[in-house]
Design a protein around this motif. Structure first.
Motif, PDB file in Angstrom:
ATOM      1  N   LEU A  17     109.995  85.645  -8.941  1.00  0.00           N
ATOM      2  CA  LEU A  17     111.159  85.403  -9.087  1.00  0.00           C
ATOM      3  C   LEU A  17     111.574  83.920  -8.768  1.00  0.00           C
ATOM      4  O   LEU A  17     111.361  83.382  -7.936  1.00  0.00           O
ATOM      5  N   TYR A  18     111.972  83.266 -10.178  1.00  0.00           N
ATOM      6  CA  TYR A  18     112.360  81.907  -9.771  1.00  0.00           C
ATOM      7  C   TYR A  18     113.892  82.015  -9.883  1.00  0.00           C
ATOM      8  O   TYR A  18     114.433  82.559 -10.802  1.00  0.00           O
ATOM      9  N   ALA A  19     114.320  81.122  -8.954  1.00  0.00           N
ATOM     10  CA  ALA A  19     115.888  81.585  -8.618  1.00  0.00           C
ATOM     11  C   ALA A  19     116.401  80.061  -8.147  1.00  0.00           C
ATOM     12  O   ALA A  19     115.696  78.964  -8.025  1.00  0.00           O
ATOM     13  N   LEU A  20     117.493  79.981  -8.020  1.00  0.00           N
ATOM     14  CA  LEU A  20     118.479  78.915  -7.204  1.00  0.00           C
ATOM     15  C   LEU A  20     119.086  79.462  -6.189  1.00  0.00           C
ATOM     16  O   LEU A  20     119.475  80.446  -6.220  1.00  0.00           O
ATOM     17  N   SER A  21     119.069  78.612  -4.909  1.00  0.00           N
ATOM     18  CA  SER A  21     119.580  78.911  -3.806  1.00  0.00           C
ATOM     19  C   SER A  21     120.907  79.170  -3.723  1.00  0.00           C
ATOM     20  O   SER A  21     121.776  79.743  -3.124  1.00  0.00           O
ATOM     21  N   THR A  22     121.795  78.418  -5.013  1.00  0.00           N
ATOM     22  CA  THR A  22     123.379  78.558  -4.989  1.00  0.00           C
ATOM     23  C   THR A  22     123.652  79.447  -6.108  1.00  0.00           C
ATOM     24  O   THR A  22     124.923  79.604  -6.302  1.00  0.00           O
ATOM     25  N   CYS A  23     122.774  80.300  -6.688  1.00  0.00           N
ATOM     26  CA  CYS A  23     123.167  81.304  -7.880  1.00  0.00           C
ATOM     27  C   CYS A  23     123.465  82.511  -7.320  1.00  0.00           C
ATOM     28  O   CYS A  23     122.418  83.470  -6.788  1.00  0.00           O
ATOM     29  N   ALA A  24     124.720  83.128  -7.840  1.00  0.00           N
ATOM     30  CA  ALA A  24     125.057  84.284  -6.996  1.00  0.00           C
ATOM     31  C   ALA A  24     124.338  85.421  -8.150  1.00  0.00           C
ATOM     32  O   ALA A  24     123.811  86.342  -7.418  1.00  0.00           O
ATOM     33  N   TRP A  25     123.797  85.149  -9.420  1.00  0.00           N
ATOM     34  CA  TRP A  25     123.082  86.200  -9.866  1.00  0.00           C
ATOM     35  C   TRP A  25     121.640  86.254  -9.346  1.00  0.00           C
ATOM     36  O   TRP A  25     120.879  87.280  -9.371  1.00  0.00           O
ATOM     37  N   CYS A  26     121.074  85.092  -8.778  1.00  0.00           N
ATOM     38  CA  CYS A  26     119.795  85.224  -8.423  1.00  0.00           C
ATOM     39  C   CYS A  26     119.913  85.911  -6.931  1.00  0.00           C
ATOM     40  O   CYS A  26     118.853  86.718  -6.643  1.00  0.00           O
ATOM     41  N   ARG A  27     120.842  85.902  -6.260  1.00  0.00           N
ATOM     42  CA  ARG A  27     120.973  86.520  -4.944  1.00  0.00           C
ATOM     43  C   ARG A  27     121.267  87.852  -5.388  1.00  0.00           C
ATOM     44  O   ARG A  27     120.476  89.009  -4.632  1.00  0.00           O
ATOM     45  N   GLY A  67     115.890  77.948 -19.890  1.00  0.00           N
ATOM     46  CA  GLY A  67     115.834  77.246 -18.481  1.00  0.00           C
ATOM     47  C   GLY A  67     117.040  77.974 -17.451  1.00  0.00           C
ATOM     48  O   GLY A  67     117.160  77.219 -16.602  1.00  0.00           O
ATOM     49  N   SER A  68     117.192  79.057 -17.784  1.00  0.00           N
ATOM     50  CA  SER A  68     118.503  79.740 -16.826  1.00  0.00           C
ATOM     51  C   SER A  68     117.816  80.553 -15.731  1.00  0.00           C
ATOM     52  O   SER A  68     116.552  80.773 -15.782  1.00  0.00           O
ATOM     53  N   TYR A  69     118.569  80.800 -14.793  1.00  0.00           N
ATOM     54  CA  TYR A  69     118.022  81.578 -13.669  1.00  0.00           C
ATOM     55  C   TYR A  69     119.012  82.783 -13.519  1.00  0.00           C
ATOM     56  O   TYR A  69     120.249  82.779 -13.925  1.00  0.00           O
ATOM     57  N   PRO A  70     118.601  83.935 -12.771  1.00  0.00           N
ATOM     58  CA  PRO A  70     116.961  84.007 -12.453  1.00  0.00           C
ATOM     59  C   PRO A  70     116.149  84.335 -13.580  1.00  0.00           C
ATOM     60  O   PRO A  70     116.682  84.711 -14.601  1.00  0.00           O
ATOM     61  N   THR A  71     114.880  83.847 -13.404  1.00  0.00           N
ATOM     62  CA  THR A  71     113.732  84.148 -14.285  1.00  0.00           C
ATOM     63  C   THR A  71     112.703  84.987 -13.561  1.00  0.00           C
ATOM     64  O   THR A  71     112.158  84.379 -12.400  1.00  0.00           O
ATOM     65  N   LEU A  72     112.609  86.286 -14.032  1.00  0.00           N
ATOM     66  CA  LEU A  72     111.562  87.068 -13.071  1.00  0.00           C
ATOM     67  C   LEU A  72     110.387  87.210 -14.206  1.00  0.00           C
ATOM     68  O   LEU A  72     110.381  87.775 -15.321  1.00  0.00           O
ATOM     69  N   VAL A  73     109.229  87.016 -13.778  1.00  0.00           N
ATOM     70  CA  VAL A  73     107.820  86.900 -14.378  1.00  0.00           C
ATOM     71  C   VAL A  73     107.234  88.093 -13.902  1.00  0.00           C
ATOM     72  O   VAL A  73     106.788  88.260 -12.833  1.00  0.00           O
ATOM     73  N   ILE A  74     106.811  89.047 -14.859  1.00  0.00           N
ATOM     74  CA  ILE A  74     106.314  90.318 -14.553  1.00  0.00           C
ATOM     75  C   ILE A  74     104.634  90.267 -15.014  1.00  0.00           C
ATOM     76  O   ILE A  74     104.488  90.105 -16.181  1.00  0.00           O
ATOM     77  N   ASP A  75     103.783  90.383 -14.026  1.00  0.00           N
ATOM     78  CA  ASP A  75     102.244  90.408 -14.345  1.00  0.00           C
ATOM     79  C   ASP A  75     101.715  89.318 -15.219  1.00  0.00           C
ATOM     80  O   ASP A  75     100.958  89.490 -15.802  1.00  0.00           O
ATOM     81  N   ASN A  76     102.487  88.174 -15.107  1.00  0.00           N
ATOM     82  CA  ASN A  76     102.233  87.111 -15.975  1.00  0.00           C
ATOM     83  C   ASN A  76     101.958  87.384 -17.217  1.00  0.00           C
ATOM     84  O   ASN A  76     101.086  86.602 -18.244  1.00  0.00           O
ATOM     85  N   GLU A  77     102.747  88.489 -17.870  1.00  0.00           N
ATOM     86  CA  GLU A  77     102.900  88.779 -19.213  1.00  0.00           C
ATOM     87  C   GLU A  77     103.974  88.793 -19.964  1.00  0.00           C
ATOM     88  O   GLU A  77     103.992  88.767 -21.056  1.00  0.00           O
ATOM     89  N   TRP A  78     105.172  89.145 -19.321  1.00  0.00           N
ATOM     90  CA  TRP A  78     106.356  89.176 -19.986  1.00  0.00           C
ATOM     91  C   TRP A  78     107.555  88.372 -18.738  1.00  0.00           C
ATOM     92  O   TRP A  78     107.131  88.613 -17.667  1.00  0.00           O
ATOM     93  N   CYS A  79     108.658  88.593 -19.278  1.00  0.00           N
ATOM     94  CA  CYS A  79     109.777  87.829 -18.078  1.00  0.00           C
ATOM     95  C   CYS A  79     111.049  88.643 -18.554  1.00  0.00           C
ATOM     96  O   CYS A  79     111.413  89.193 -19.531  1.00  0.00           O
ATOM     97  N   ILE A  80     111.755  88.885 -17.412  1.00  0.00           N
ATOM     98  CA  ILE A  80     113.138  89.183 -17.691  1.00  0.00           C
ATOM     99  C   ILE A  80     114.066  87.837 -17.276  1.00  0.00           C
ATOM    100  O   ILE A  80     113.834  87.353 -16.292  1.00  0.00           O
TER     101      ILE A  80
END
Length: 94
Positions: A17-27, A67-80
């Motif tokens: 999970l690539y997130a921002l500390s200030t991002c409500a959606w990331c939390r 370049g938006s957050y959150p970005t979840l990388v799954i098995d280094n094959e796809w992302c959400i």
């Protein structure tokens, strides 16, 4: 080299999970992953400095050109991209 924080849990897939500390959606994404009992690694990109910051931003843009957050990388094959509750729940088979 980026240092990720690891959260223990079931590992049906490698989740980063690539997130921002200030991002409500990331939390919310972290909270949902925790509720589902999934193991994952995460990094708050806005807290990184120098080369680590550049490397994380390049990785995020490779998976998510917007370049938006959150970005979840799954098995280094796809992302959400973004907080997609249904897709995240799908990782747990929920």
């Amino acid at each position: 080299m980026i240092t990720y924080t690891h959260v223990d849990g079931r590992v049906p897939a490698r989740i980063v999970l690539y997130a921002l500390s200030t991002c409500a959606w990331c939390r919310k994404a972290k909270r949902l992953l925790n509720e589902l009992g999934l193991g994952y690694d995460y990094v708050d990109v806005d807290l990184l400095e120098g080369e680590d910051s550049r490397e994380a931003k390049i990785t995020v843009s490779r998976w998510n050109p917007g370049g938006s957050y959150p970005t979840l990388v799954i098995d280094n094959e796809w992302c959400i991209v973004g907080y997609d509750e249904d897709e995240i729940r799908g990782l747990a088979g929920a």
